[in-house]
Write a protein that holds these residues in place. Structure first.
Motif, PDB file in Angstrom:
ATOM      1  N   GLY A 150       0.815  -1.210   0.000  1.00  0.00           N
ATOM      2  CA  GLY A 150       0.000   0.000   0.000  1.00  0.00           C
ATOM      3  C   GLY A 150       0.848   1.260   0.000  1.00  0.00           C
ATOM      4  N   LYS A 151       0.535   2.170   0.917  1.00  0.00           N
ATOM      5  CA  LYS A 151       1.273   3.429   1.004  1.00  0.00           C
ATOM      6  C   LYS A 151       2.713   3.228   1.464  1.00  0.00           C
ATOM      7  CE  LYS A 151      -2.801   6.306   1.943  1.00  0.00           C
ATOM      8  NZ  LYS A 151      -3.434   7.260   2.895  1.00  0.00           N
TER       9      LYS A 151
ATOM     10  N   GLU B 298       6.860  -4.662  -3.862  1.00  0.00           N
ATOM     11  CA  GLU B 298       6.571  -5.443  -5.063  1.00  0.00           C
ATOM     12  C   GLU B 298       7.401  -6.724  -5.099  1.00  0.00           C
ATOM     13  OE1 GLU B 298       7.359  -2.718  -8.216  1.00  0.00           O
ATOM     14  OE2 GLU B 298       5.674  -1.394  -7.711  1.00  0.00           O
ATOM     15  N   VAL B 299       8.658  -6.611  -4.703  1.00  0.00           N
ATOM     16  CA  VAL B 299       9.548  -7.776  -4.684  1.00  0.00           C
ATOM     17  C   VAL B 299       9.077  -8.791  -3.644  1.00  0.00           C
ATOM     18  CG1 VAL B 299      11.898  -8.575  -4.211  1.00  0.00           C
ATOM     19  CG2 VAL B 299      11.535  -6.458  -5.506  1.00  0.00           C
TER      20      VAL B 299
ATOM     21  N   ASP C 231      -1.476  -5.246  -3.328  1.00  0.00           N
ATOM     22  CA  ASP C 231      -0.720  -4.070  -2.908  1.00  0.00           C
ATOM     23  C   ASP C 231      -1.512  -3.259  -1.885  1.00  0.00           C
ATOM     24  OD1 ASP C 231       1.064  -2.012  -2.653  1.00  0.00           O
ATOM     25  OD2 ASP C 231       0.572  -1.065  -4.571  1.00  0.00           O
ATOM     26  N   LYS C 232      -1.435  -3.691  -0.638  1.00  0.00           N
ATOM     27  CA  LYS C 232      -2.101  -2.982   0.449  1.00  0.00           C
ATOM     28  C   LYS C 232      -1.378  -3.289   1.751  1.00  0.00           C
ATOM     29  CE  LYS C 232      -5.387  -6.590   1.799  1.00  0.00           C
ATOM     30  NZ  LYS C 232      -6.810  -6.913   2.066  1.00  0.00           N
ATOM     31  N   ASP C 233      -1.609  -2.444   2.757  1.00  0.00           N
ATOM     32  CA  ASP C 233      -1.113  -2.759   4.090  1.00  0.00           C
ATOM     33  C   ASP C 233      -2.303  -3.180   4.943  1.00  0.00           C
ATOM     34  OD1 ASP C 233      -2.458  -0.447   4.767  1.00  0.00           O
ATOM     35  OD2 ASP C 233      -0.654   0.765   5.039  1.00  0.00           O
TER      36      ASP C 233
ATOM     37  N   ARG D  89       0.415   4.628  11.015  1.00  0.00           N
ATOM     38  CA  ARG D  89      -0.035   3.610  10.071  1.00  0.00           C
ATOM     39  C   ARG D  89       0.874   2.383  10.115  1.00  0.00           C
ATOM     40  NH1 ARG D  89      -3.751   4.097   6.287  1.00  0.00           N
ATOM     41  NH2 ARG D  89      -3.863   2.401   4.769  1.00  0.00           N
ATOM     42  N   LYS D  90       2.179   2.619  10.178  1.00  0.00           N
ATOM     43  CA  LYS D  90       3.139   1.521  10.221  1.00  0.00           C
ATOM     44  C   LYS D  90       2.945   0.679  11.478  1.00  0.00           C
ATOM     45  CE  LYS D  90       6.701  -0.843   8.867  1.00  0.00           C
ATOM     46  NZ  LYS D  90       6.587  -1.727   7.686  1.00  0.00           N
TER      47      LYS D  90
END
Length: 238
Positions: A49-50, A65-66, A92-94, A106-107
């Motif tokens: 994600g972000k 992505e990897v 592709d998200k958290d 967020r992390k």
């Protein structure tokens, strides 16, 4: 004549049975002979994600992505061997809530939710995939990390590292014990973190972008897991 007629009838009936008999479905017993049948394994593709994670100097190799690509290959290998696989993400998200707008908040929420997802699933093993990066471009090579909470973590870490050396042949790194990685420290199961290489190294970043290399890395991780579940004794615990 009657006996002879009965004999022919019985012989004919036997032939019918032989030609119409279907052997047991091979898949029904093959499924139970797969090496990882009954094993639950969680895979955590880092970031998403972000949160893109580490990025190469050229900007075209992104950690999120990897890690997802390698994790998806690993998932397929494990499932083909009978394992039930849990993914913390498959896109592709958290795992943070939409309300968590500040990066730091967020992390933290993302990591806590990953821990919760894994613990709620009660897997036999967690494998978290990440990419390394430091200011100096000279460092390279994949490395495994483990929390000392579970002995099995050290064993799997050792075997995965050994397979990375054997399959890829481009690192002499050894497994490292750590209590500083929140995810593998807080989950209630054996856990290994695999840093699959340094995106800060130009040549390694190119390799990490290659689908062939991603698949080879996933295969090395898979082979290490397979060795542990086959009952192989680790010659020495790192």
């Amino acid at each position: 004549m009657i006996r002879k007629g009965v004999g022919w009838i019985l012989a004919f009936a036997l032939l019918v049975v032989l030609f119409t008999y279907e052997s047991p479905d091979r898949s029904s017993w093959m499924a139970w002979s797969l090496p990882l049948t009954g094993t639950v394994i969680a895979i955590d593709p880092g970031h998403g994600g972000k949160d893109g994670g580490a990025i190469s100097s050229t900007g075209d190799v992104v950690e999120k992505e990897v890690t997802l690509a390698i994790s998806m290959y690993l998932r397929d290998f494990l499932q083909q061997s009978g394992a039930f696989v849990i993914m913390t993400r498959e896109e592709d998200k958290d795992l943070a809530s939409p309300e968590a707008d500040l990066a730091k908040r967020r992390k933290a929420e993302d990591i806590r939710n990953r821990v919760k997802l894994v613990n709620d699933s009660s897997p036999d093993l967690l494998v978290s995939i990440h990419v390394n990066s430091i200011p100096s471009p000279k460092w390279s090579g994949a490395q495994t990390f483990y929390s000392p909470t579970f002995k099995k973590s050290a064993e799997v870490s050792y075997l995965i590292q050994d397979e990375i050396k054997r399959v890829l042949g481009n690192t002499d790194r050894v497994p490292s014990k750590t209590n500083n990685v929140f995810l593998i420290r807080e989950v209630n199961c054996p856990a290994v973190l695999v840093e699959v290489g340094f995106v800060s190294n130009t040549e390694e970043a190119k390799r990490l972008q290659s689908q062939e290399y991603q698949k080879a890395m996933a295969n090395a991780i898979y082979q290490g897991i397979l060795r542990q579940y086959s009952g192989e004794k680790v010659p020495m615990t790192p």
